[in-house]
Design an enzyme around this catalytic site. Structure first.
Site, PDB file in Angstrom:
ATOM      1  N   ASN A 115       0.814  -1.220   0.000  1.00  0.00           N
ATOM      2  CA  ASN A 115       0.000   0.000   0.000  1.00  0.00           C
ATOM      3  C   ASN A 115       0.846   1.268   0.000  1.00  0.00           C
ATOM      4  O   ASN A 115       1.967   1.255   0.485  1.00  0.00           O
ATOM      5  CB  ASN A 115      -0.892   0.003   1.249  1.00  0.00           C
ATOM      6  CG  ASN A 115      -2.177  -0.766   1.018  1.00  0.00           C
ATOM      7  OD1 ASN A 115      -2.775  -0.676  -0.042  1.00  0.00           O
ATOM      8  ND2 ASN A 115      -2.576  -1.543   2.022  1.00  0.00           N
ATOM      9  N   PRO A 116       0.295   2.349  -0.564  1.00  0.00           N
ATOM     10  CA  PRO A 116      -1.024   2.475  -1.197  1.00  0.00           C
ATOM     11  C   PRO A 116      -1.003   1.807  -2.579  1.00  0.00           C
ATOM     12  O   PRO A 116      -0.289   2.262  -3.471  1.00  0.00           O
ATOM     13  CB  PRO A 116      -1.226   3.987  -1.310  1.00  0.00           C
ATOM     14  CG  PRO A 116       0.154   4.574  -1.304  1.00  0.00           C
ATOM     15  CD  PRO A 116       1.046   3.638  -0.557  1.00  0.00           C
ATOM     16  N   THR A 151      -3.807  -5.493  -6.449  1.00  0.00           N
ATOM     17  CA  THR A 151      -5.019  -6.170  -5.956  1.00  0.00           C
ATOM     18  C   THR A 151      -6.205  -5.197  -5.875  1.00  0.00           C
ATOM     19  O   THR A 151      -7.355  -5.635  -5.812  1.00  0.00           O
ATOM     20  CB  THR A 151      -4.773  -6.792  -4.562  1.00  0.00           C
ATOM     21  OG1 THR A 151      -4.163  -5.806  -3.722  1.00  0.00           O
ATOM     22  CG2 THR A 151      -3.877  -8.005  -4.653  1.00  0.00           C
ATOM     23  N   ASP A 161     -11.815  -5.456  -0.980  1.00  0.00           N
ATOM     24  CA  ASP A 161     -12.969  -4.622  -0.579  1.00  0.00           C
ATOM     25  C   ASP A 161     -14.265  -5.228  -1.150  1.00  0.00           C
ATOM     26  O   ASP A 161     -15.315  -5.212  -0.507  1.00  0.00           O
ATOM     27  CB  ASP A 161     -12.826  -3.191  -1.124  1.00  0.00           C
ATOM     28  CG  ASP A 161     -11.441  -2.631  -0.937  1.00  0.00           C
ATOM     29  OD1 ASP A 161     -11.291  -1.636  -0.215  1.00  0.00           O
ATOM     30  OD2 ASP A 161     -10.490  -3.206  -1.498  1.00  0.00           O
ATOM     31  N   HIS A 165      -8.175   1.821  -3.603  1.00  0.00           N
ATOM     32  CA  HIS A 165      -8.220   0.917  -2.445  1.00  0.00           C
ATOM     33  C   HIS A 165      -7.917   1.811  -1.238  1.00  0.00           C
ATOM     34  O   HIS A 165      -6.784   1.930  -0.791  1.00  0.00           O
ATOM     35  CB  HIS A 165      -7.176  -0.194  -2.591  1.00  0.00           C
ATOM     36  CG  HIS A 165      -7.040  -1.055  -1.360  1.00  0.00           C
ATOM     37  ND1 HIS A 165      -8.100  -1.732  -0.799  1.00  0.00           N
ATOM     38  CD2 HIS A 165      -5.967  -1.338  -0.582  1.00  0.00           C
ATOM     39  CE1 HIS A 165      -7.682  -2.390   0.268  1.00  0.00           C
ATOM     40  NE2 HIS A 165      -6.398  -2.164   0.425  1.00  0.00           N
TER      41      HIS A 165
HETATM   42  P1  NAD Z   1       4.991  -6.702   7.483  1.00  0.00           P
HETATM   43  O1  NAD Z   1       5.744  -5.609   8.161  1.00  0.00           O
HETATM   44  O2  NAD Z   1       4.507  -7.849   8.281  1.00  0.00           O
HETATM   45  O3  NAD Z   1       5.848  -7.289   6.280  1.00  0.00           O
HETATM   46  C1  NAD Z   1       6.506  -6.488   5.330  1.00  0.00           C
HETATM   47  C2  NAD Z   1       7.776  -7.217   4.963  1.00  0.00           C
HETATM   48  O4  NAD Z   1       8.442  -6.506   3.908  1.00  0.00           O
HETATM   49  C3  NAD Z   1       8.776  -7.319   6.132  1.00  0.00           C
HETATM   50  O5  NAD Z   1       9.075  -8.684   6.362  1.00  0.00           O
HETATM   51  C4  NAD Z   1       9.996  -6.553   5.631  1.00  0.00           C
HETATM   52  O6  NAD Z   1      11.238  -7.096   6.077  1.00  0.00           O
HETATM   53  C5  NAD Z   1       9.834  -6.698   4.121  1.00  0.00           C
HETATM   54  N1  NAD Z   1      10.636  -5.748   3.354  1.00  0.00           N
HETATM   55  C6  NAD Z   1      10.865  -4.445   3.607  1.00  0.00           C
HETATM   56  N2  NAD Z   1      11.690  -3.942   2.665  1.00  0.00           N
HETATM   57  C7  NAD Z   1      11.954  -4.950   1.802  1.00  0.00           C
HETATM   58  C8  NAD Z   1      12.747  -5.058   0.624  1.00  0.00           C
HETATM   59  N3  NAD Z   1      13.423  -4.008   0.129  1.00  0.00           N
HETATM   60  N4  NAD Z   1      12.818  -6.242  -0.004  1.00  0.00           N
HETATM   61  C9  NAD Z   1      12.140  -7.314   0.470  1.00  0.00           C
HETATM   62  N5  NAD Z   1      11.380  -7.280   1.594  1.00  0.00           N
HETATM   63  C10 NAD Z   1      11.286  -6.112   2.231  1.00  0.00           C
HETATM   64  O7  NAD Z   1       3.738  -5.973   6.751  1.00  0.00           O
HETATM   65  P2  NAD Z   1       2.445  -6.713   6.175  1.00  0.00           P
HETATM   66  O8  NAD Z   1       1.380  -6.686   7.200  1.00  0.00           O
HETATM   67  O9  NAD Z   1       2.866  -8.001   5.588  1.00  0.00           O
HETATM   68  O10 NAD Z   1       1.999  -5.692   5.023  1.00  0.00           O
HETATM   69  C11 NAD Z   1       2.739  -5.587   3.825  1.00  0.00           C
HETATM   70  C12 NAD Z   1       2.102  -4.622   2.866  1.00  0.00           C
HETATM   71  O11 NAD Z   1       0.868  -5.161   2.360  1.00  0.00           O
HETATM   72  C13 NAD Z   1       1.741  -3.261   3.473  1.00  0.00           C
HETATM   73  O12 NAD Z   1       2.029  -2.252   2.535  1.00  0.00           O
HETATM   74  C14 NAD Z   1       0.258  -3.389   3.696  1.00  0.00           C
HETATM   75  O13 NAD Z   1      -0.402  -2.141   3.797  1.00  0.00           O
HETATM   76  C15 NAD Z   1      -0.121  -4.142   2.437  1.00  0.00           C
HETATM   77  N6  NAD Z   1      -1.460  -4.724   2.417  1.00  0.00           N
HETATM   78  C16 NAD Z   1      -2.190  -4.557   1.291  1.00  0.00           C
HETATM   79  C17 NAD Z   1      -3.477  -5.064   1.215  1.00  0.00           C
HETATM   80  C18 NAD Z   1      -4.287  -4.853  -0.058  1.00  0.00           C
HETATM   81  O14 NAD Z   1      -5.496  -5.131  -0.100  1.00  0.00           O
HETATM   82  N7  NAD Z   1      -3.681  -4.377  -1.127  1.00  0.00           N
HETATM   83  C19 NAD Z   1      -4.019  -5.768   2.302  1.00  0.00           C
HETATM   84  C20 NAD Z   1      -3.226  -5.949   3.428  1.00  0.00           C
HETATM   85  C21 NAD Z   1      -1.943  -5.408   3.486  1.00  0.00           C
END
Ligand code: NAD
Length: 316
Positions: free
Chosen positions: A124-125, A147, A152, A179
């Site tokens: 996100n975003p 996605t 949603d 989203h």
């Molecule tokens: P999280 O903190 O649990 O995991 C994120 C991971 O990314 C961490 O393990 C971190 O080490 C890794 N990371 C950071 N920089 C990196 C890089 N350069 N290369 C590889 N890995 C790297 O967070 P999460 O809860 O898993 O959320 C992840 C993302 O997904 C967020 O942006 C969140 O908002 C998004 N998300 C999107 C939706 C959607 O509907 N699109 C739904 C839920 C979450």
């Protein structure tokens, strides 16, 4: 002897979302090989071992290992979930700075790997990130999308189904736009149990109040934040959403799911990626459906696009 090709997926970012994407793909045995790629190598390794234990217990034959960008070269899918968890009270747009910095470090090695499969953005975003990835990576627009409003939409169908006691798969309706806080439900395209919304309300006037889609929209928009408040992250729903998208492509299902797609004139919009209904099949997004929207709905979509474009303009 003929060798069958293996279905390979690289997940970049294996935190809460990435690990649950892996789990959902494994549950349905959609792929043969999952490569976990995270800056935090120790955590990626631990996720790998835990997931391997899962395959052993259920006797599922999916290979899971840690890897690097070189693995993207012959992958069918790359799924980007790198970032960090959304904080309580934070909007997705407020996450842009941090996610953008992370993505800047990812696009170079991803491009250099020669990846030419389907890229699914989750971080996100997601609409702004999808547009950034589309512009940076030389992939056709049917093979690179976010996605978007898919999750949603699944949430909304359940919410409406619960309100009027109708099986959720019979709620034919979608969430469109960003989203985020400007998403909207085009009510001119809602069908309930095969019946257009206005006819349904005529037949069941006692449900009219329950079918207040402004209230449904607010409920759906708050859903993610409520989960974050309770458990710190959303993971199961988004994991399954990505698996549904991958399955639609792998099995050439011809399924319509609203995704964040780069627009080139559809809905009068360009230079933006936003949640619109997409026909998914073996070649990724095979068609963007351009619904005939009512005036207020078209305005809502423009508003979402303006927000996404405005946010995109702040990066770089
Ligand atoms: P999280 O903190 O649990 O995991 C994120 C991971 O990314 C961490 O393990 C971190 O080490 C890794 N990371 C950071 N920089 C990196 C890089 N350069 N290369 C590889 N890995 C790297 O967070 P999460 O809860 O898993 O959320 C992840 C993302 O997904 C967020 O942006 C969140 O908002 C998004 N998300 C999107 C939706 C959607 O509907 N699109 C739904 C839920 C979450």
């Amino acid at each position: 002897m003929h060798q069958f090709g293996s279905r390979k997926v690289v997940i970049i970012g294996t935190g809460r979302v990435g690990s649950h994407v892996a789990l959902s793909l494994m549950f349905n045995q959609l792929v043969d090989e999952i490569i976990l790629c995270d800056l935090n190598e120790q955590m990626a390794y631990a996720e790998m071992v835990d997931l391997k234990d899962w395959t052993s217990a259920l006797d599922v034959h999916v290979k899971v290992r840690t890897g690097s960008y070189e693995d993207c070269a012959d992958a069918q899918f790359v799924i980007i979930t790198a970032g960090r968890k959304r904080r309580e009270g934070e909007t997705r747009l407020q996450m842009l700075d941090g996610t953008f910095k992370i993505l800047q470090g990812i696009v170079g090695p991803l491009r250099a790997s020669g990846f030419n499969g389907v890229l699914i953005a989750v971080s996100n975003p997601v609409d702004v990130i999808t547009e950034y990835l589309y512009r940076e990576l030389d992939l056709p627009r049917n093979h690179i999308f976010g996605t978007g409003t898919a999750l949603d939409t699944f949430r909304m169908r359940r919410a409406v189904g619960n309100r009027i006691a109708l099986e959720r798969s019979q709620v034919e309706a979608i969430v469109m736009g960003e989203h985020g806080d400007s998403s909207f439900i085009p009510t001119s395209h809602v069908i309930l149990g095969g019946v257009p919304l206005h006819e349904y309300v005529r037949m069941r006037p006692e449900h009219a109040e329950l079918l207040d889609f402004n209230s449904v929209s607010s409920q759906v928009r708050a859903a993610g934040a409520n989960i974050i408040k309770g458990k710190g992250a959303t993971e199961f729903g988004i994991g399954a959403t990505v698996a549904k998208i991958a399955s639609s492509i792998i099995h050439n299902e011809k399924r319509v799911i609203p995704l964040s797609a780069h627009l080139e004139g559809e809905y009068g919009e360009r230079d933006v990626s936003v949640g619109v209904p997409c026909l998914l099949g073996g070649d990724g997004i095979e068609k963007i459906f351009e619904l005939e929207l009512q005036e207020g709905e078209q305005e809502a979509l423009h508003h979402s696009c303006d927000i996404i474009r405005g946010s995109f303009a702040t990066i770089g």
